[in-house]
Design a protein around this motif. Sequence first.
Motif, PDB file in Angstrom:
ATOM      1  N   LEU A  75      -5.224   8.548   5.349  1.00  0.00           N
ATOM      2  CA  LEU A  75      -4.883   7.175   4.985  1.00  0.00           C
ATOM      3  C   LEU A  75      -4.146   6.571   6.167  1.00  0.00           C
ATOM      4  N   TYR A  76      -4.711   5.525   6.746  1.00  0.00           N
ATOM      5  CA  TYR A  76      -3.970   4.723   7.706  1.00  0.00           C
ATOM      6  C   TYR A  76      -3.340   3.561   6.958  1.00  0.00           C
ATOM      7  N   GLY A  77      -2.081   3.310   7.233  1.00  0.00           N
ATOM      8  CA  GLY A  77      -1.418   2.137   6.690  1.00  0.00           C
ATOM      9  C   GLY A  77      -0.491   1.547   7.726  1.00  0.00           C
ATOM     10  N   LYS A  78      -0.442   0.231   7.785  1.00  0.00           N
ATOM     11  CA  LYS A  78       0.537  -0.406   8.656  1.00  0.00           C
ATOM     12  C   LYS A  78       1.940   0.044   8.250  1.00  0.00           C
ATOM     13  N   ASP A 100      -7.051  -5.297  12.507  1.00  0.00           N
ATOM     14  CA  ASP A 100      -5.860  -5.838  11.838  1.00  0.00           C
ATOM     15  C   ASP A 100      -5.896  -5.539  10.335  1.00  0.00           C
ATOM     16  N   VAL A 101      -6.478  -4.378   9.984  1.00  0.00           N
ATOM     17  CA  VAL A 101      -6.576  -3.997   8.579  1.00  0.00           C
ATOM     18  C   VAL A 101      -5.254  -3.375   8.130  1.00  0.00           C
ATOM     19  N   ASP A 102      -4.907  -3.575   6.860  1.00  0.00           N
ATOM     20  CA  ASP A 102      -3.634  -3.065   6.337  1.00  0.00           C
ATOM     21  C   ASP A 102      -3.723  -1.591   5.967  1.00  0.00           C
ATOM     22  N   PHE A 103      -4.864  -1.194   5.392  1.00  0.00           N
ATOM     23  CA  PHE A 103      -5.092   0.202   5.017  1.00  0.00           C
ATOM     24  C   PHE A 103      -6.540   0.564   5.310  1.00  0.00           C
ATOM     25  N   TYR A 104      -6.747   1.761   5.853  1.00  0.00           N
ATOM     26  CA  TYR A 104      -8.098   2.262   6.118  1.00  0.00           C
ATOM     27  C   TYR A 104      -8.109   3.732   5.735  1.00  0.00           C
ATOM     28  N   VAL A 105      -9.151   4.157   5.010  1.00  0.00           N
ATOM     29  CA  VAL A 105      -9.190   5.527   4.481  1.00  0.00           C
ATOM     30  C   VAL A 105     -10.494   6.209   4.858  1.00  0.00           C
ATOM     31  N   ILE A 151      -1.374   9.186   7.294  1.00  0.00           N
ATOM     32  CA  ILE A 151      -0.997  10.084   6.203  1.00  0.00           C
ATOM     33  C   ILE A 151      -2.164  11.031   5.968  1.00  0.00           C
ATOM     34  N   LEU A 152      -1.922  12.316   6.026  1.00  0.00           N
ATOM     35  CA  LEU A 152      -2.981  13.292   5.760  1.00  0.00           C
ATOM     36  C   LEU A 152      -3.045  13.556   4.261  1.00  0.00           C
ATOM     37  N   THR A 153      -4.239  13.431   3.709  1.00  0.00           N
ATOM     38  CA  THR A 153      -4.464  13.493   2.264  1.00  0.00           C
ATOM     39  C   THR A 153      -5.564  14.513   1.969  1.00  0.00           C
ATOM     40  N   SER A 154      -5.957  14.588   0.699  1.00  0.00           N
ATOM     41  CA  SER A 154      -7.063  15.482   0.343  1.00  0.00           C
ATOM     42  C   SER A 154      -8.416  14.810   0.524  1.00  0.00           C
ATOM     43  N   GLY A 155      -8.424  13.526   0.853  1.00  0.00           N
ATOM     44  CA  GLY A 155      -9.689  12.833   1.060  1.00  0.00           C
ATOM     45  C   GLY A 155      -9.565  11.358   0.723  1.00  0.00           C
ATOM     46  N   THR A 156     -10.680  10.657   0.794  1.00  0.00           N
ATOM     47  CA  THR A 156     -10.696   9.214   0.566  1.00  0.00           C
ATOM     48  C   THR A 156     -10.174   8.837  -0.812  1.00  0.00           C
ATOM     49  N   THR A 157     -10.599   9.551  -1.841  1.00  0.00           N
ATOM     50  CA  THR A 157     -10.174   9.225  -3.205  1.00  0.00           C
ATOM     51  C   THR A 157      -8.657   9.330  -3.339  1.00  0.00           C
ATOM     52  N   HIS A 158      -8.088  10.400  -2.822  1.00  0.00           N
ATOM     53  CA  HIS A 158      -6.633  10.583  -2.832  1.00  0.00           C
ATOM     54  C   HIS A 158      -5.961   9.426  -2.093  1.00  0.00           C
ATOM     55  N   SER A 159      -6.493   9.068  -0.938  1.00  0.00           N
ATOM     56  CA  SER A 159      -5.904   7.998  -0.135  1.00  0.00           C
ATOM     57  C   SER A 159      -5.888   6.672  -0.898  1.00  0.00           C
TER      58      SER A 159
END
Length: 404
Positions: free
Chosen positions: A234-237, A214-219, A88-96
């Motif tokens: 934002l990476y999410g499974k 095997d992480v569920d979310f990575y930002v 997911i493309l976001t405005s940055g880590t905080t948004h993610s």
Amino acid sequence: MLDVQKIRNDFPILTREVNGKPLVYFDNAATSQTPQVVIDAIVDYYSSYNANIHRGVHTLSQEATDAYEIARKKIQEHFGAKRAHEIILTSGTTHSINIIATGFTSLLSKGDEIIVSALEHHSNIVPWQMLCERTGAILKVIPMNEDGELVMHVYDQLLSNRTKLVFTNHISNALGTINPIEEIIEKAHRVGAAVLIDGAQACPHVKPDVEALDVDFYVASAHKLCGPTGVGMLYGKEDWLNKLPPYQGGGEMIEQVTFEKTTYAGLPHKFEAGTPNICGGIAFGVALDYMNSIGFDNIAAYENELLEYGTQKLLEIEGLKIYGTSKNKTSVISFNLDNIHPYDVGTIVDKLGIAVRTGHHCAQPIMDFYNIPGTVRASFSFYNTKEEIDALVEAVKKAKMMLS
């Protein structure tokens, strides 16, 4: 070995002067500098094919859409995600982070527990506190020790069948500590908890593989990776992203809209309401290409050399104390001089052309643990040199002489 001078030539800003002195940029943990190839990509977008994406049949729109989706694919491949729509493309880590914190509002109940670490940036604390206020969930904290490391046996004690979420940074922005995220993820999954890793500080130094972790979310944020500000990922499974509701309503994130009912688009568009930072997303992909052309193993080896050299030279200054002395850390040195306020040191160092960060670095609980107002933070990147570290050391000595 890196050809550091050749690399420095890629960054136009490194040729400028500050206060009549050659710029020495040691604030890389806040934002990295931008190579010419990324600047060119930004100019090319606005000069050649500026148009909105996903919505137009005309040529410019199709060209912009293709470039944007190619960038998403580059990000997917760089981070080792299985599917492009898991990015997911976001405005940055905080948004993610806020997308996930808001989405879990409907998945948590009163008395559920979530765990954060004591080493977090405020962006990985405040959204979870807000989530607890909305849901009645309980926030628990993995403590840290004097070396700036997490106390992992306490983490073991905090985990239970009530734990629903665990979140920690991959690398501390304030201290440079590399956290044992593989262990954190594996133990959280044993009790059925999901894990979010804040990779903002890690991604400039290492190349995480989200599938292997095997992480569920990575930002992460592009501006730490030689890219522009205002864009991140934002990476999410897939299974988790499908469980969560949309974060915002608007265009692009819908399938059909009537006044009676709206149905939502599939991934990734479900979380990408409105016109995105198209140029930023494209430039993010170019920045990853640039860093991969240098090689993250090469980057890590050289930055570790800078860390060891800088640590040795700074500790030769009498009265200087370094905070964050983990053996497993990256190229960040946070320090103070005797009882001199870090802001005063930073101000004098700036007069000599050297950019460092001062304050609590949006990690106030860490400073409270050490009972200090903040630190001077020098953070090194692969385009920095030992000669620049020598200049920092001399500047700190001068600040000490002037302020003692």
